[in-house]
Design a protein around this motif. Sequence first.
Motif, PDB file in Angstrom:
ATOM      1  N   ASP A  18       0.816  -1.216   0.000  1.00  0.00           N
ATOM      2  CA  ASP A  18       0.000   0.000   0.000  1.00  0.00           C
ATOM      3  C   ASP A  18       0.847   1.262   0.000  1.00  0.00           C
ATOM      4  N   ASP A  19       2.047   1.183   0.596  1.00  0.00           N
ATOM      5  CA  ASP A  19       2.939   2.342   0.654  1.00  0.00           C
ATOM      6  C   ASP A  19       3.789   2.486  -0.606  1.00  0.00           C
ATOM      7  N   GLY A  20       3.580   1.585  -1.574  1.00  0.00           N
ATOM      8  CA  GLY A  20       4.313   1.680  -2.825  1.00  0.00           C
ATOM      9  C   GLY A  20       5.713   1.104  -2.784  1.00  0.00           C
ATOM     10  N   ILE A  21       6.060   0.436  -1.684  1.00  0.00           N
ATOM     11  CA  ILE A  21       7.392  -0.170  -1.568  1.00  0.00           C
ATOM     12  C   ILE A  21       7.457  -1.467  -2.365  1.00  0.00           C
ATOM     13  N   LEU A  22       6.377  -2.224  -2.316  1.00  0.00           N
ATOM     14  CA  LEU A  22       6.266  -3.453  -3.103  1.00  0.00           C
ATOM     15  C   LEU A  22       5.254  -3.245  -4.225  1.00  0.00           C
ATOM     16  N   PRO A  23       5.445  -3.901  -5.365  1.00  0.00           N
ATOM     17  CA  PRO A  23       4.481  -3.787  -6.467  1.00  0.00           C
ATOM     18  C   PRO A  23       3.104  -4.299  -6.040  1.00  0.00           C
ATOM     19  N   GLU A  24       2.067  -3.806  -6.707  1.00  0.00           N
ATOM     20  CA  GLU A  24       0.715  -4.238  -6.365  1.00  0.00           C
ATOM     21  C   GLU A  24       0.505  -5.716  -6.681  1.00  0.00           C
ATOM     22  N   ASP A  25       1.156  -6.209  -7.706  1.00  0.00           N
ATOM     23  CA  ASP A  25       1.069  -7.625  -8.066  1.00  0.00           C
ATOM     24  C   ASP A  25       2.100  -8.405  -7.262  1.00  0.00           C
ATOM     25  N   TRP A  26       1.646  -9.273  -6.366  1.00  0.00           N
ATOM     26  CA  TRP A  26       2.569  -9.997  -5.488  1.00  0.00           C
ATOM     27  C   TRP A  26       3.534 -10.880  -6.280  1.00  0.00           C
ATOM     28  N   LYS A  27       3.174 -11.227  -7.522  1.00  0.00           N
ATOM     29  CA  LYS A  27       4.056 -12.070  -8.329  1.00  0.00           C
ATOM     30  C   LYS A  27       5.358 -11.354  -8.663  1.00  0.00           C
ATOM     31  N   SER A  28       5.344 -10.025  -8.529  1.00  0.00           N
ATOM     32  CA  SER A  28       6.557  -9.242  -8.799  1.00  0.00           C
ATOM     33  C   SER A  28       7.393  -9.034  -7.546  1.00  0.00           C
ATOM     34  N   TRP A  29       6.899  -9.503  -6.404  1.00  0.00           N
ATOM     35  CA  TRP A  29       7.658  -9.341  -5.172  1.00  0.00           C
ATOM     36  C   TRP A  29       8.903 -10.230  -5.226  1.00  0.00           C
ATOM     37  N   ASN A  30       9.974  -9.752  -4.632  1.00  0.00           N
ATOM     38  CA  ASN A  30      11.144 -10.621  -4.482  1.00  0.00           C
ATOM     39  C   ASN A  30      11.750 -10.392  -3.106  1.00  0.00           C
ATOM     40  N   ILE A  31      12.508 -11.351  -2.672  1.00  0.00           N
ATOM     41  CA  ILE A  31      13.009 -11.355  -1.299  1.00  0.00           C
ATOM     42  C   ILE A  31      13.966 -10.187  -1.042  1.00  0.00           C
ATOM     43  N   LYS A  32      14.640  -9.702  -2.080  1.00  0.00           N
ATOM     44  CA  LYS A  32      15.565  -8.581  -1.899  1.00  0.00           C
ATOM     45  C   LYS A  32      14.797  -7.308  -1.537  1.00  0.00           C
ATOM     46  N   MET A  33      13.707  -7.046  -2.256  1.00  0.00           N
ATOM     47  CA  MET A  33      12.865  -5.886  -1.950  1.00  0.00           C
ATOM     48  C   MET A  33      12.388  -5.932  -0.510  1.00  0.00           C
ATOM     49  N   ILE A  34      11.960  -7.113  -0.112  1.00  0.00           N
ATOM     50  CA  ILE A  34      11.403  -7.286   1.227  1.00  0.00           C
ATOM     51  C   ILE A  34      12.474  -7.115   2.297  1.00  0.00           C
ATOM     52  N   ALA A  35      13.636  -7.715   2.062  1.00  0.00           N
ATOM     53  CA  ALA A  35      14.707  -7.687   3.061  1.00  0.00           C
ATOM     54  C   ALA A  35      15.207  -6.274   3.338  1.00  0.00           C
ATOM     55  N   GLN A  36      15.086  -5.388   2.365  1.00  0.00           N
ATOM     56  CA  GLN A  36      15.556  -4.011   2.537  1.00  0.00           C
ATOM     57  C   GLN A  36      14.656  -3.195   3.462  1.00  0.00           C
ATOM     58  N   ASN A  37      13.431  -3.655   3.667  1.00  0.00           N
ATOM     59  CA  ASN A  37      12.466  -2.852   4.415  1.00  0.00           C
ATOM     60  C   ASN A  37      11.768  -3.561   5.577  1.00  0.00           C
ATOM     61  N   LEU A  38      11.446  -4.838   5.391  1.00  0.00           N
ATOM     62  CA  LEU A  38      10.604  -5.532   6.352  1.00  0.00           C
ATOM     63  C   LEU A  38      11.169  -5.604   7.767  1.00  0.00           C
ATOM     64  N   PRO A  39      12.431  -6.019   7.980  1.00  0.00           N
ATOM     65  CA  PRO A  39      12.917  -6.170   9.354  1.00  0.00           C
ATOM     66  C   PRO A  39      12.760  -4.903  10.200  1.00  0.00           C
ATOM     67  N   LYS A  40      13.125  -3.764   9.632  1.00  0.00           N
ATOM     68  CA  LYS A  40      13.015  -2.509  10.388  1.00  0.00           C
ATOM     69  C   LYS A  40      11.568  -2.167  10.679  1.00  0.00           C
TER      70      LYS A  40
END
Length: 367
Positions: free
Chosen positions: A298-320
Amino acid sequence: MNRLIYPIYFVEEDQLVQQHIEKKNDIILGRNEGINEQQKGKRGTEHNSKLNITQAVIGERMMDQKRYMEIERLRDDFKTGFRTGDLVQISEKIDGSNGAIQYDLMTDTLAAFSRNKRLNEKNRLSGFWDYVQSLCAEDYKDTPDYVIFGEWLTQNIIVYKQENIKRWYVFDIYDRKEMRYLPQTEVRQFAESHNLLYAHVFYEGAFISWEHVKSFVGKSAYGDLGEGVVIKNQTRLNSRDKDHPFVVKLVRKDLQEVKRARKQRRADPVDELLAVREIVESVVTRQRVEKELYKMRDDGILPEDWKSWNIKMIAQNLPKRIYLDCVKEERETVKEAGEYFGKICSAMAMGYAREILEEQKKGCLAE
């Protein structure tokens, strides 16, 4: 003469510089006068030459965003803020995307917002921005101080009936001039007069008991099973007593972001790390991680289509983000875990994220 203060945002490489300007009669465009040396930075002439004020585009001129209040889950010490006879409303807690609108006097349009940012043609919040463009801005011209909050129903954790998806359900209005939330009777009237959908209400009337409130948890007007309920104390509307909030939420046990059962922290130093892990496990849950992933979308950090998500994108933001959410919601637990909380939290969050992504790839989760 009334004056309206508007912020203008400029971009300077990785930095935002906010300059407030006044609007009297005509719209005033940005000027680079008045931006002092401290705002420009301290990297010298070469740096200053890179500062492009009127041409830089994060977007058009923007009004500042009013974010919706943080609603905490019910705790025992909150219960005394709801007394028998208080006028309350119990509504369905919708598992969608927070979306808001406000009439923009600068552009004579409706500004659309997600939970944390203004939307545009590049960041549409799963179609919410497009929906707002279909509304008649003129209908909201008389209430420019109103920020209308609602839930844009998207398919997240809860499975809703298809006919209810991509619809906006209004649940609150904040008056920026008066600095207060409107009574729900006025919110409903406003929604109806503007042909907006009003979030489903299970009960309105005198507060009876918490057992009565809990009886609605899991029910849904939009699907077979709901996420939970939000209860708003209209008698104490806009109370500033943070120890006894006038709005709280109750969520189904299987969706709670906290595991209640936990062993006591062990005194044996050999078992210290295991004890801390148990503490972290109680608050860093799959439910919390999954919720945060959808917020990142929703914040535009990840694409709206979850199929485009990748672990690198997530790792840069999720833990914090998970860490900060735990600090906000579970401060005492974070303190109890001590210095190891951050590292264990990060590892657990990423473990759940990988699990969720893998299940989505296998088609185990609803798209």
